[in-house]
Design an enzyme around this catalytic site. Structure first.
Site, mmCIF file in Angstrom:
data_model
loop_
_atom_site.group_PDB
_atom_site.id
_atom_site.type_symbol
_atom_site.label_atom_id
_atom_site.label_comp_id
_atom_site.label_asym_id
_atom_site.label_seq_id
_atom_site.Cartn_x
_atom_site.Cartn_y
_atom_site.Cartn_z
ATOM 1 N N GLY A 1 -16.672 -5.219 -14.779
ATOM 2 C CA GLY A 1 -17.821 -5.106 -13.669
ATOM 3 C C GLY A 1 -19.207 -5.299 -14.244
ATOM 4 C CG ASN B 1 -20.150 -11.216 -12.981
ATOM 5 O OD1 ASN B 1 -21.491 -12.046 -12.950
ATOM 6 N ND2 ASN B 1 -19.236 -11.505 -13.745
ATOM 7 C CG LEU C 1 -9.289 -10.965 -12.248
ATOM 8 C CD1 LEU C 1 -8.667 -10.662 -13.586
ATOM 9 C CD2 LEU C 1 -9.986 -12.297 -12.027
ATOM 10 C CG HIS D 1 -14.080 -20.071 -11.549
ATOM 11 N ND1 HIS D 1 -12.799 -19.421 -11.535
ATOM 12 C CD2 HIS D 1 -14.091 -21.178 -12.273
ATOM 13 C CE1 HIS D 1 -12.087 -20.018 -12.500
ATOM 14 N NE2 HIS D 1 -12.821 -20.932 -12.849
ATOM 15 C CG ASP E 1 -11.091 -20.835 -8.327
ATOM 16 O OD1 ASP E 1 -11.410 -19.850 -7.809
ATOM 17 O OD2 ASP E 1 -10.311 -20.883 -9.624
ATOM 18 C CD GLU F 1 -19.260 -15.053 -15.226
ATOM 19 O OE1 GLU F 1 -18.814 -14.457 -14.404
ATOM 20 O OE2 GLU F 1 -18.662 -15.483 -16.321
#
Ligand code: GAR
Length: 207
Positions: A12, A14, A91, A110, A151, A181
């Site tokens: 977590g 991000n 995921l 990604h 993606d 990211e």
């Protein structure tokens, strides 16, 4: 106000970058309405709790079939009715029905420069292992809209990161997170909230 739901599976970091950016005002006019994890032990759930954000765990393991999981996942999402869904290290494949229901309203981060090192089987550390194995000198991260493919959706932003001599997958993962990211994802949400990045538009409120 753009209301978002963030989907997570693990650490977590991000999600944390988003929470911090919302709290300190770098991301304006955004409210994190909820967090969904497929993993009960995800540290991301603790992060949500610490910041007073509602969260729940919906795991494919708890359902007899993928269809039943997909239905429960979609039901929870519709009940929160976000303007935008943010996949931050999630995921699990997004069910097609959810992609249709939230067309151009789902974004994903990604950890590579798409179209390199992406698609089925490329997630988390596996991406960085493949980058090191191939010997490329530049990698990075991509934020993109989610479509029915893996993606393959429209790219919103990308940032390059150097691969250094002696990198391990873990060291490279950390550098990609820090240099790309954790910057790109809050920026993309901010850009959508303030109208610079076109998306599917706000969801209609129930009558
Ligand atoms: C991140 O590196 C994210 O880009 C990646 O998983 C990690 C999650 O870390 N996502 C994918 O590989 C999706 N295909 P976090 O839980 O600490 O944010």
């Amino acid at each position: 106000m753009l209301e978002i739901v963030v989907c997570v599976s693990g650490g977590g970091t991000n999600l944390q970058a988003l929470i911090d950016a919302v709290e300190d005002g770098r991301v304006a006019n955004v409210r994190i309405k909820g967090v969904i994890s497929n993993n009960r032990n995800a540290r991301a759930l603790e992060r949500a709790g610490r910041h007073g954000i509602s969260s729940c765990c919906i795991s494919p393991k708890d359902y007899e079939s993928r269809e039943l999981f997909n239905e429960a996942f979609l039901r929870q999402m519709i009940s929160w009715n976000p303007d935008l869904i943010v996949l931050a290290g999630f995921l699990v494949a997004i069910p097609e029905q959810m992609v249709r229901e939230f067309a151009d309203r789902i974004i994903n981060i990604h950890p590579s420069l798409i179209p390199s090192f992406c698609g089925v089987g490329y997630y988390g550390l596996k991406v960085h292992e493949a980058v090191l194995k191939r010997g490329v000198k530049v990698t990075g991260a991509t934020v993109h809209f989610v479509d029915e493919g893996m993606d393959t959706g429209r790219i919103i932003s990308q940032k390059a990161v150097s691969v250094e001599e002696g990198d391990t997958p873990e060291i490279l993962q950390r550098r990609v997170m820090e240099q790309a990211e954790w910057i790109l994802l809050p920026e993309a949400v901010h850009g959508i909230a303030d109208g610079r990045i076109a998306y599917g538009g706000k969801r209609r409120q129930a009558e």
